[in-house]
Design an enzyme around this catalytic site. Structure first.
Site, PDB file in Angstrom:
ATOM      1  N   ASP A 178      -0.259   4.403   0.905  1.00 37.19           N
ATOM      2  CA  ASP A 178      -0.694   5.452   1.823  1.00 37.19           C
ATOM      3  C   ASP A 178       0.011   5.322   3.167  1.00 37.19           C
ATOM      4  OD1 ASP A 178      -2.198   3.052   2.273  1.00 37.19           O
ATOM      5  OD2 ASP A 178      -3.652   4.197   3.460  1.00 37.19           O
ATOM      6  N   ASP A 191       6.183   1.788   7.416  1.00 37.46           N
ATOM      7  CA  ASP A 191       4.846   1.350   6.992  1.00 37.46           C
ATOM      8  C   ASP A 191       4.337   2.204   5.846  1.00 37.46           C
ATOM      9  OD1 ASP A 191       2.492  -0.032   6.958  1.00 37.46           O
ATOM     10  OD2 ASP A 191       1.700   0.818   8.808  1.00 37.46           O
ATOM     11  N   HIS A 229       0.842  -1.198   0.000  1.00 33.02           N
ATOM     12  CA  HIS A 229       0.000   0.000   0.000  1.00 33.02           C
ATOM     13  C   HIS A 229       0.876   1.246   0.000  1.00 33.02           C
ATOM     14  CE1 HIS A 229       0.506   1.034   4.325  1.00 33.02           C
ATOM     15  NE2 HIS A 229       0.480  -0.268   4.549  1.00 33.02           N
ATOM     16  N   GLU A 265      -5.107   1.804   2.676  1.00 27.96           N
ATOM     17  CA  GLU A 265      -5.028   0.642   3.566  1.00 27.96           C
ATOM     18  C   GLU A 265      -5.120   1.043   5.030  1.00 27.96           C
ATOM     19  OE1 GLU A 265      -3.106  -2.437   6.129  1.00 27.96           O
ATOM     20  OE2 GLU A 265      -2.518  -0.330   5.832  1.00 27.96           O
ATOM     21  N   GLU A 266      -4.697   2.270   5.347  1.00 32.79           N
ATOM     22  CA  GLU A 266      -4.600   2.691   6.745  1.00 32.79           C
ATOM     23  C   GLU A 266      -5.917   3.214   7.321  1.00 32.79           C
ATOM     24  OE1 GLU A 266      -2.216   1.943   8.458  1.00 32.79           O
ATOM     25  OE2 GLU A 266      -0.329   2.046   7.361  1.00 32.79           O
ATOM     26  N   GLU A 274       4.590  -5.706   3.779  1.00 31.39           N
ATOM     27  CA  GLU A 274       4.422  -5.072   5.091  1.00 31.39           C
ATOM     28  C   GLU A 274       5.697  -5.250   5.928  1.00 31.39           C
ATOM     29  OE1 GLU A 274       2.136  -3.303   6.524  1.00 31.39           O
ATOM     30  OE2 GLU A 274       0.269  -3.578   5.411  1.00 31.39           O
TER      31      GLU A 274
END
Length: 363
Positions: A71, A99, A69, A129-130, A158
């Site tokens: 974001d 992250d 991801h 995603e967050e 991740e």
């Protein structure tokens, strides 16, 4: 953005982090990624919203998805990035380094460099995603373009400190409410204070003992915590409503229905509304593709596979019937921290391990 095929992967990580992309504002970074990938003839580049997909079509017997991801959580004075030395090791400091833009940089670098990998590869860079699961860009791709995600195996970049983490915990958020009666605070006896009534909710949380659950040989730690509390409309009014938001992280052996039932049992007698719920994923380390990947990573970076305590999108791949693991640079305990920083040797190690596996002749 530097040239993907020639840039040092650490410098690429810094460049990605220095393009802010808080959830919902990923368009500038998605544009940059799309433009950069479109320069490589071996890749077909596709886009849905702010999710960018690039894939090879080499006629290989098997296909792998490598996803991440783009974001981040909000910036807290921790951009632009900078390189530091901590405990004798070089680290890249700044929002997104852990992250998970280091993992994204690894994937972007290899997408450009590996024109003829031993697997066909679908590289996925997705948004949101967050935030709550309903906005997740990978979920949107699964709904709108499931054929884009078809694969035999998936690797999610991740943060795992360059080790493999199998499966993931599920996550549930719920609002637990108390109700009272509003009154002027100078005549408090005429009301019922809903915030005071929330003490019982906090007492239950304080005495809660989370479980440790073994699933397919890995031990997952659960957790149930208050993450927000709100109530009242003015400083001279007795509040008639108080809401405690709780987050339950549950082992992948529990279904979403079982998780919800457990939370309702813990808060029996209170008004409980579930606001977000996503299933976990079992480790799946016994799949042939996963075992080979684990062996390659162990030979390159050392270590053994462990559990992923947080929720990740391996759960979405699991729902699609695709075995998946988490593997990326950065200490997951530093994710979302204001002091977020990632050892640069982990970024290079993950790139080397993934490149080795993708180019193995027996893949």
């Amino acid at each position: 953005m530097p040239d993907l095929a020639t840039a040092d992967v650490v410098a690429l990580t810094a460049a990605l982090c220095d393009i802010p992309s808080v959830s919902g504002d990923e368009a500038p970074l998605a544009d940059a990624i799309e433009t950069a990938l479109a320069a490589y003839e071996h890749l077909e580049v596709l886009r849905d919203g702010d999710a960018v997909v690039a894939r090879t079509h080499l006629g290989r017997a098997r296909r792998v998805v490598v996803a991440g991801h783009i974001d981040t959580v909000p910036v807290q004075g921790n951009l632009p990035t900078r390189t530091e030395t901590r405990d004798g090791a070089e680290v890249l400091w700044g929002r997104g380094t852990v992250d998970m833009k280091a993992g994204v940089a690894v994937a972007l670098s290899l997408a450009a460099q590996l024109a003829t990998p031993a697997w066909d590869v679908t590289w996925v860079f997705y948004d949101q995603e967050e935030v709550e699961a309903t906005r997740n860009g990978l979920g949107r791709l699964a709904r709108h373009h499931p054929e884009w995600l078809a694969a035999d195996f998936a690797v999610l970049g991740e943060p795992t400190a360059a080790q493999i983490e199998g499966g993931c915990n599920g996550t549930l958020r719920a609002e637990v409410r108390t109700h009272g009666r509003a009154a002027h605070s100078a005549r408090a006896w005429r009301g019922e204070n809903a915030i005071h009534a929330a003490a019982g909710i906090l007492t239950r949380l304080g005495s809660y003992r989370p479980a440790e659950v073994e699933v397919d040989g890995l031990v997952y730690r659960e957790g149930l915590n208050a993450v927000d509390i709100r109530g009242g409309i003015a400083m001279n009014v007795i509040p008639d409503t108080c809401v405690v938001t709780v987050n339950y992280r549950f082992a992948p052996s529990r279904s979403t229905a079982e998780a919800e039932a457990h939370v309702r049992e813990v808060f029996e007698g209170y008004d409980v509304t579930v606001t977000d719920l996503a299933a976990g994923a079992r480790p799946g380390l016994d799949a042939v593709e996963v075992a080979d990947f684990v062996a390659t990573v162990a030979a390159t970076t050392g270590g053994t596979a462990g559990p992923k305590y947080g929720w990740t999108d391996v759960a979405r791949f699991s729902e699609l019937g695709i075995p998946a693991v988490n593997f990326g640079p950065g200490d997951p305990s530093l994710a979302h921290a204001d002091d977020e920083h990632c050892p640069t040797d982990q970024i290079r190690a993950c790139a080397a391990a993934l490149a080795t596996w993708l180019t193995k002749e027996n893949a």
